[in-house]
Structures are given as C-alpha cells and as structure tokens.
Design a protein around this motif. Structure first.
Motif, short mmCIF file in Angstrom:
data_model
loop_
_atom_site.label_atom_id
_atom_site.label_comp_id
_atom_site.label_asym_id
_atom_site.label_seq_id
_atom_site.Cartn_x
_atom_site.Cartn_y
_atom_site.Cartn_z
N ILE A 149 -13.83 8.96 -27.61
CA ILE A 149 -12.82 9.49 -26.69
C ILE A 149 -11.94 8.34 -26.21
O ILE A 149 -12.45 7.31 -25.76
N ASN A 150 -10.64 8.54 -26.38
CA ASN A 150 -9.68 7.53 -25.95
C ASN A 150 -9.96 6.18 -26.61
O ASN A 150 -9.88 5.13 -25.98
N ASP A 151 -10.32 6.24 -27.92
CA ASP A 151 -10.60 5.04 -28.72
C ASP A 151 -11.75 4.21 -28.17
O ASP A 151 -11.81 2.99 -28.36
N GLY A 152 -12.69 4.89 -27.48
CA GLY A 152 -13.87 4.19 -26.97
C GLY A 152 -14.92 4.05 -28.06
O GLY A 152 -14.67 4.26 -29.25
N ASP A 153 -16.13 3.70 -27.65
CA ASP A 153 -17.23 3.53 -28.61
C ASP A 153 -17.58 4.86 -29.27
O ASP A 153 -17.43 5.93 -28.67
N LEU A 154 -18.06 4.77 -30.51
CA LEU A 154 -18.51 5.96 -31.22
C LEU A 154 -19.83 6.44 -30.61
O LEU A 154 -20.74 5.64 -30.37
N ILE A 155 -19.93 7.74 -30.39
CA ILE A 155 -21.14 8.37 -29.85
C ILE A 155 -21.65 9.34 -30.92
O ILE A 155 -20.89 10.16 -31.43
N GLU A 156 -22.93 9.25 -31.26
CA GLU A 156 -23.48 10.12 -32.30
C GLU A 156 -23.88 11.46 -31.71
O GLU A 156 -24.56 11.54 -30.69
N ALA A 157 -23.43 12.53 -32.36
CA ALA A 157 -23.83 13.89 -31.98
C ALA A 157 -25.13 14.23 -32.72
O ALA A 157 -25.47 13.57 -33.71
N PRO A 158 -25.88 15.24 -32.27
CA PRO A 158 -27.10 15.61 -32.98
C PRO A 158 -26.78 15.99 -34.43
O PRO A 158 -25.78 16.67 -34.70
N PRO A 159 -27.60 15.55 -35.39
CA PRO A 159 -27.34 15.89 -36.80
C PRO A 159 -27.54 17.37 -37.05
O PRO A 159 -28.26 18.05 -36.32
N LEU A 160 -26.88 17.86 -38.10
CA LEU A 160 -26.99 19.27 -38.47
C LEU A 160 -27.70 19.36 -39.82
O LEU A 160 -27.22 18.83 -40.82
N HIS A 161 -28.84 20.02 -39.83
CA HIS A 161 -29.63 20.16 -41.05
C HIS A 161 -29.30 21.50 -41.71
O HIS A 161 -29.13 22.51 -41.03
N HIS A 162 -29.22 21.52 -43.01
CA HIS A 162 -28.97 22.74 -43.79
C HIS A 162 -27.75 23.52 -43.31
O HIS A 162 -27.82 24.74 -43.11
#
Length: 202
Positions: free
Chosen positions: A170-183
């Motif tokens: 957000i606003n060129d800040g650090d990358l934040i990982e979202a929960p992975p999506l399986h299948h």
C-alpha cells in the motif's frame, strides 16, 4: 508446444471412463466437421482401475528419486481478477508452465486504491476459466493510517504444485503476504445466497 494435428491418440484411463457416456461424447466431439481432433483416435487403457495409481507411482518415482518430472506442470485454466468496475482482467493464460513466473513475482497490471478513510479490508475477487466463475477472494488488510486514494499493488506467484501466493503493498510500502490459496481451480466461491442455502442444508 504441440498443435492438435500432432495428437494421434487419446487414451482414456481411470474408473470414471467406465461410464460409456464419456467415450461417446468425446467421439461425438471429435467427429464434428472441422474439429481440431477429427483424426485423433480414442482408445481405452487395458486396466482402467489401476492405470491412475500406476501412473502416479511412476511419476512419483521419477519426480522424487530422479528429480525429473515426467509431466511439466502447467496452469490448467486462465486466472484473472475482477476489477472495481466489474471488468475481468486476465492475469495468467492457461497452459503457462509452472512455477509462474519462473523467478520473482508477477505484478498485477491493475492498480487498486483505498476507497475511503478507515477502510480495513479490500476484497479482490479472482476467477478461473471465465469471469463468471469466481473461485475465491483475496483479502487485503489495510493498515491503520492509510488514506483514501492510496494505491494498492498486488503481486502473485503460482507454485509448481499450483498453490497461489499473493503479496500486496500500500502506497509503495513493504510487501505483505496474504494467506495462500490452495486448489483455487477446483473451488467456486459461494454467493451470499448460495452460502445461506448451504448453511440451511447443513
């Protein structure tokens, strides 16, 4: 890298192919005028029940013991997201080799924005195959202090085992990982009405 006219034989295997309708519909499709597969023969493996297990065992041996995959993993269906205006944006085309990208992360072309002050979550629906089949929703947690109009960039990676991984900034800040999506390709996200019906049935 093959074209349809290079496919000489389609081999049916697995217990589901005992259903005569499977072969009949394939033969009907392949026999259509100007079909891409009109010269492809359809045969059935001698042991429908064991063929899948044998193939899995052979593939596991080559993949684990020899570190050589027999079948290159590919993306089974188009993958895209639905933007705010309802427009479907295809991100990755079906048939692409996995992992995708081969290194690094893929940046989704559309930019999203924080829509109002105090917004806590942005929901990004994604589809597989076509835009009417919503397979899931990525939840982007918007940190406190974000302002209306702040840009949200989303990046993704699809693993060799087809796990879909997302990151956002957000606003060129650090990358934040979202929960992975399986299948994700076997899922269909339920509409509110469908979810209520499923709960009622339970």
């Amino acid at each position: 890298g093959l074209s349809p006219d290079q496919l000489g034989v389609l081999v049916l295997h697995g217990g589901s192919c005992r259903n005569p309708l499977v072969k009949a519909q394939l033969e009907e499709e392949f026999a259509r005028p100007r079909s891409l597969f009109d010269h492809t023969r359809i045969i059935t493996t001698p042991d429908l029940d064991a063929s899948v297990a044998r193939g899995a065992a052979i593939a596991c041996y080559w993949g684990q013991a020899r570190k050589t995959p027999l079948v290159t993993p590919i993306l089974p269906e188009d993958l895209g997201i639905v933007a705010r205006d309802g427009k479907a944006v295809r991100l990755v085309e079906a048939g692409v080799s996995l992992p995708f990208p081969s290194n690094g992360l893929f940046e989704c072309p559309p930019t999203f924005y924080v829509t109002h002050e105090g917004q806590k979550t942005l929901l990004v629906p994604f589809y597989s195959r076509h835009k009417d089949r919503i397979s899931g929703i990525v939840h982007v947690a918007i940190p406190p202090g974000s302002e209306q109009g702040d840009p949200i960039h989303i990046k993704l990676r699809i693993d060799e085992d087809k796990v879909l991984r997302w990151w956002f900034s957000i606003n060129d800040g650090d990358l934040i990982e979202a929960p992975p999506l399986h299948h994700p390709w076997s899922n269909t996200h339920l509409s509110p009405a469908e979810a209520a019906l499923a709960e009622h049935r339970r």
